[in-house]
Enzyme design. Sequence first.
Site, PDB file in Angstrom:
ATOM      1  N   TYR A  54      -2.781  11.511   7.804  1.00  0.00           N
ATOM      2  CA  TYR A  54      -3.104  10.579   6.722  1.00  0.00           C
ATOM      3  C   TYR A  54      -3.243   9.151   7.253  1.00  0.00           C
ATOM      4  CZ  TYR A  54      -2.124   7.039   3.280  1.00  0.00           C
ATOM      5  OH  TYR A  54      -2.172   5.880   2.554  1.00  0.00           O
ATOM      6  N   GLY A  99       0.844  -1.195   0.000  1.00  0.00           N
ATOM      7  CA  GLY A  99       0.000   0.000   0.000  1.00  0.00           C
ATOM      8  C   GLY A  99       0.873   1.237   0.000  1.00  0.00           C
ATOM      9  N   CYS A 100       0.437   2.272   0.687  1.00  0.00           N
ATOM     10  CA  CYS A 100       1.157   3.544   0.717  1.00  0.00           C
ATOM     11  C   CYS A 100       2.624   3.350   1.102  1.00  0.00           C
ATOM     12  CB  CYS A 100       0.485   4.484   1.708  1.00  0.00           C
ATOM     13  SG  CYS A 100       1.414   5.981   2.045  1.00  0.00           S
ATOM     14  N   PHE A 101       3.526   3.762   0.208  1.00  0.00           N
ATOM     15  CA  PHE A 101       4.944   3.532   0.513  1.00  0.00           C
ATOM     16  C   PHE A 101       5.455   4.388   1.672  1.00  0.00           C
ATOM     17  CE2 PHE A 101       5.788   5.715  -3.895  1.00  0.00           C
ATOM     18  CZ  PHE A 101       5.296   6.942  -3.450  1.00  0.00           C
TER      19      PHE A 101
END
Length: 201
Positions: free
Chosen positions: A176, A31-33
Amino acid sequence: MSRFFAALLGLGLLAAPAAGAETRTAIFAGGCFWCVESDFDKLAGVTDTLSGYTGGDLENPTYRKVGSGGTGHLEAVQITYDPEKVDYDTLLTVFWHSVDPTDPGGQFCDRGETYQTAIFVMNDEERALAEASKAAAEAELGQKIVTPVREAKTFWPAEDYHQNYYEKNPIRYRFYRGGCKRDRRIEELWGEAAFKGLPKK
């Protein structure tokens, strides 16, 4: 580190510089790096993490192009580690317990191909370890794991502003990660084994 150097390093065509011990690399898509970087930077023996794109055939991918879809690339992180301090099997354990490997459509609030999970292996030994670890994680979880074990392709470093984002923009990063409910879902899925292998929060 230049993008050209990092790309060669990701292909295993160039050895990473090391003071004393030889280092190795591993590539995971979770997912989000930003989040994968943040998690693995906490692991003793990891000497560097690099956010980037891999899995597709488009050369010199950008965040905008990858995010628009159709490139075949996933957000991924190249992890450089000292095998005398941490082994590949431990990296795999940390990976499984810091993602939702049951989700085929992305990770948490990030949806689409770009955010799918994957383990990119560079040789037969890594593949065997990854497949065995996957089977063990599936048995532990009691659910089917959809994360594929794939052959490593060229790793393209992401733009500079993505590197170490959690350190450069800590408030935005925490907002986030919390808003995406990443930690909540991992803890819901894995229970007490969530973030196994990482220092306790």
